[in-house]
Design an enzyme around this catalytic site. Structure first.
Site, PDB file in Angstrom:
ATOM      1  N   GLU A 113      -4.655  -0.510 -11.372  1.00 25.73           N
ATOM      2  CA  GLU A 113      -5.980  -1.094 -11.608  1.00 25.73           C
ATOM      3  C   GLU A 113      -7.005  -0.621 -10.584  1.00 25.73           C
ATOM      4  OE1 GLU A 113      -4.490  -5.242 -11.960  1.00 25.73           O
ATOM      5  OE2 GLU A 113      -5.457  -5.148 -13.913  1.00 25.73           O
ATOM      6  N   GLU A 133       3.399  -5.870 -14.676  1.00 27.96           N
ATOM      7  CA  GLU A 133       3.151  -7.305 -14.483  1.00 27.96           C
ATOM      8  C   GLU A 133       3.955  -8.179 -15.438  1.00 27.96           C
ATOM      9  OE1 GLU A 133       0.935  -4.966 -14.409  1.00 27.96           O
ATOM     10  OE2 GLU A 133      -0.752  -5.402 -13.079  1.00 27.96           O
TER      11      GLU A 133
HETATM   12  C1  LIG Z   1     -13.051  -4.834  -3.931  1.00 26.01           C
HETATM   13  C2  LIG Z   1     -11.841  -4.042  -3.734  1.00 26.01           C
HETATM   14  C3  LIG Z   1     -10.564  -4.615  -4.317  1.00 26.01           C
HETATM   15  C4  LIG Z   1     -10.324  -6.068  -4.070  1.00 26.01           C
HETATM   16  C5  LIG Z   1      -8.969  -6.571  -4.438  1.00 26.01           C
HETATM   17  C6  LIG Z   1      -8.428  -5.974  -5.697  1.00 26.01           C
HETATM   18  C7  LIG Z   1      -7.219  -6.711  -6.208  1.00 26.01           C
HETATM   19  C8  LIG Z   1      -6.282  -5.797  -6.966  1.00 26.01           C
HETATM   20  C9  LIG Z   1      -4.952  -6.479  -7.264  1.00 26.01           C
HETATM   21  C10 LIG Z   1      -5.085  -7.508  -8.364  1.00 26.01           C
HETATM   22  C11 LIG Z   1      -3.720  -7.917  -8.890  1.00 26.01           C
HETATM   23  C12 LIG Z   1      -3.770  -8.342 -10.307  1.00 26.01           C
HETATM   24  C13 LIG Z   1      -2.384  -8.611 -10.873  1.00 26.01           C
HETATM   25  C14 LIG Z   1      -1.407  -7.510 -10.478  1.00 26.01           C
HETATM   26  C15 LIG Z   1      -0.073  -7.781 -10.293  1.00 26.01           C
HETATM   27  C16 LIG Z   1       0.872  -6.758  -9.817  1.00 26.01           C
HETATM   28  O1  LIG Z   1       0.525  -5.676  -9.345  1.00 26.01           O
HETATM   29  S1  LIG Z   1       2.528  -7.208  -9.963  1.00 26.01           S
HETATM   30  C17 LIG Z   1       3.395  -5.973  -8.989  1.00 26.01           C
HETATM   31  C18 LIG Z   1       3.612  -4.747  -9.799  1.00 26.01           C
HETATM   32  N1  LIG Z   1       4.303  -3.731  -9.005  1.00 26.01           N
HETATM   33  C19 LIG Z   1       5.620  -3.499  -9.113  1.00 26.01           C
HETATM   34  O2  LIG Z   1       6.335  -4.143  -9.848  1.00 26.01           O
HETATM   35  C20 LIG Z   1       6.148  -2.371  -8.266  1.00 26.01           C
HETATM   36  C21 LIG Z   1       7.466  -2.741  -7.619  1.00 26.01           C
HETATM   37  N2  LIG Z   1       7.916  -1.656  -6.759  1.00 26.01           N
HETATM   38  C22 LIG Z   1       8.540  -0.555  -7.269  1.00 26.01           C
HETATM   39  O3  LIG Z   1       8.688  -0.346  -8.446  1.00 26.01           O
HETATM   40  C23 LIG Z   1       9.046   0.441  -6.240  1.00 26.01           C
HETATM   41  O4  LIG Z   1       9.090  -0.184  -4.988  1.00 26.01           O
HETATM   42  C24 LIG Z   1       8.160   1.703  -6.131  1.00 26.01           C
HETATM   43  C25 LIG Z   1       6.724   1.306  -5.904  1.00 26.01           C
HETATM   44  C26 LIG Z   1       8.310   2.544  -7.388  1.00 26.01           C
HETATM   45  C27 LIG Z   1       8.644   2.514  -4.912  1.00 26.01           C
HETATM   46  O5  LIG Z   1      10.020   2.753  -5.049  1.00 26.01           O
HETATM   47  P1  LIG Z   1      10.811   3.439  -3.823  1.00 26.01           P
HETATM   48  O6  LIG Z   1      10.091   4.624  -3.352  1.00 26.01           O
HETATM   49  O7  LIG Z   1      12.235   3.530  -4.241  1.00 26.01           O
HETATM   50  O8  LIG Z   1      10.679   2.411  -2.621  1.00 26.01           O
HETATM   51  P2  LIG Z   1      11.291   0.931  -2.535  1.00 26.01           P
HETATM   52  O9  LIG Z   1      12.478   0.961  -1.626  1.00 26.01           O
HETATM   53  O10 LIG Z   1      11.430   0.332  -3.876  1.00 26.01           O
HETATM   54  O11 LIG Z   1      10.066   0.176  -1.813  1.00 26.01           O
HETATM   55  C28 LIG Z   1       9.782   0.487  -0.450  1.00 26.01           C
HETATM   56  C29 LIG Z   1       9.492  -0.832   0.217  1.00 26.01           C
HETATM   57  O12 LIG Z   1       8.293  -1.366  -0.375  1.00 26.01           O
HETATM   58  C30 LIG Z   1       8.548  -2.656  -0.895  1.00 26.01           C
HETATM   59  N3  LIG Z   1       7.769  -2.877  -2.091  1.00 26.01           N
HETATM   60  C31 LIG Z   1       7.672  -2.073  -3.157  1.00 26.01           C
HETATM   61  N4  LIG Z   1       6.847  -2.607  -4.082  1.00 26.01           N
HETATM   62  C32 LIG Z   1       6.398  -3.784  -3.582  1.00 26.01           C
HETATM   63  C33 LIG Z   1       5.503  -4.816  -4.066  1.00 26.01           C
HETATM   64  N5  LIG Z   1       4.888  -4.718  -5.203  1.00 26.01           N
HETATM   65  N6  LIG Z   1       5.354  -5.898  -3.266  1.00 26.01           N
HETATM   66  C34 LIG Z   1       5.931  -5.978  -2.052  1.00 26.01           C
HETATM   67  N7  LIG Z   1       6.784  -5.040  -1.529  1.00 26.01           N
HETATM   68  C35 LIG Z   1       6.997  -3.960  -2.316  1.00 26.01           C
HETATM   69  C36 LIG Z   1      10.044  -2.667  -1.178  1.00 26.01           C
HETATM   70  O13 LIG Z   1      10.530  -3.991  -1.233  1.00 26.01           O
HETATM   71  C37 LIG Z   1      10.580  -1.872  -0.002  1.00 26.01           C
HETATM   72  O14 LIG Z   1      10.575  -2.694   1.132  1.00 26.01           O
HETATM   73  P3  LIG Z   1      11.901  -2.783   2.067  1.00 26.01           P
HETATM   74  O15 LIG Z   1      13.005  -3.349   1.185  1.00 26.01           O
HETATM   75  O16 LIG Z   1      11.528  -3.690   3.203  1.00 26.01           O
HETATM   76  O17 LIG Z   1      12.197  -1.351   2.495  1.00 26.01           O
END
Ligand SMILES: CCCCCCCCCCCCC/C=C/C(=O)SCCNC(=O)CCNC(=O)[C@H](O)C(C)(C)COP(=O)(O)OP(=O)(O)OC[C@H]1O[C@@H](n2cnc3c(N)ncnc32)[C@H](O)[C@@H]1OP(=O)(O)O
Length: 259
Positions: A113, A133
């Protein structure tokens, strides 16, 4: 600080700098993003902004699913914008200056987004794009249900948003979600080249063109053409338009002053 800002001449770069959390957007990062947007708007010398992420794996993983502060956080709240909740929250999400998004890796959920807020999107060729989401009991909340279908078509958008599935950079390019796909090693250089190409132009012309361009997504054609005509009339009387024509006649580079 989880948002880094840099200014190189007329080009601002905003970097989401939480690679340890896949550049996910926790509450603090959202507030810092708002601050960065305001910096772009309020800094006169900035003519274009580049938004990117730290590292070469993930642009932004969306909402931070581990931040308890987000469990009942309303990002359109006064906490984010320092004022009563806005019925026009989405107007806060876009700057009035052109934004290029250099997608250095996966763009998921709120991360996609954010990328959709940009006017030009180029991607690293390993990136994946999706809105998961619905797979975590949420839904897109920063514009994807409106911007994605306008960009790639309702059917392709529905396929992504209703299943939470991802597409790769090749498919994103085919659908028009991005305009270029390059190896991550060349991404920032390409974004800088594009930004320089915008920054060297007459700033009022660029911002008027951007205003009309952004209306094209929302306005009926007849109204959009009227807006273009109105803005064209305003630009005709600028000092920069006269300078541009004089520079052409005198075979020299124009010196645009933004007036
Ligand atoms: C005015 C300017 C802007 C103002 C504000 C704007 C607001 C905008 C936001 C509005 C939100 C609206 C609603 C939206 C909701 C969402 O976004 S829901 C979340 C959707 N995302 C996901 O489901 C992604 C989940 N993550 C993954 O699929 C994978 O992690 C990856 C991204 C594909 C990366 O994979 P990989 O390289 O294998 O690394 P990982 O080991 O998986 O991750 C590394 C570490 O990062 C942590 N992590 C990953 N994603 C998230 C997350 N979404 N939240 C928190 N942490 C995350 C993951 O846990 C790992 O951490 P450690 O275990 O500590 O190593």
């Amino acid at each position: 600080m989880t948002i880094r800002t840099e200014l190189d001449g007329r080009v601002a770069t905003i970097t989401i700098d939480r690679p340890e959390a896949a550049n996910a957007l926790d509450a603090a990062t959202r507030r810092e993003l708002v601050g960065a947007w305001r910096w772009v708007e309020e800094t006169a010398e900035i003519r274009v902004a580049v938004l990117t992420g730290a590292g070469d794996r993930v642009f932004c993983a969306g909402s931070d699913l581990r931040d308890p502060a987000l469990d009942d956080f309303d990002y359109a709240s006064d906490e984010l914008f320092g004022s009563p909740p806005r019925e026009h929250f989405h107007r806060e999400l876009q700057t009035t200056k052109p934004m290029i998004c250099a997608i250095n890796g996966h763009a998921l959920g709120g991360g996609l987004e954010l990328a959709l807020l940009a006017d030009i999107r180029i991607t690293a060729d390993h990136a994946e794009f999706g809105c998961p989401e619905v797979t975590v009991g949420s839904m897109p909340g920063a514009g994807a249900t409106q911007r994605l279908p306008r960009l790639i078509g309702t059917s392709a958008a529905a396929g992504m948003l209703l299943t939470g599935s991802r597409i790769d950079a090749t498919e994103a390019l085919r659908l028009g979600l991005v305009s270029e796909s390059v190896p991550v090693s060349g991404l920032q250089a390409r974004a800088a080249e594009l930004a320089a190409g915008v920054a060297r132009n007459a700033p009022l012309s660029v911002r008027a063109t951007l205003r009309a361009l952004r209306a094209a997504d929302e306005w009926p054609l007849e109204h959009g053409l009227e807006l273009e005509r109105h803005l064209f009339g305003l630009i005709r009387s600028t000092r920069d338009r006269a300078e541009g024509r004089a520079a052409f006649r005198e075979r020299r580079d124009p010196d645009f002053e933004g007036r």
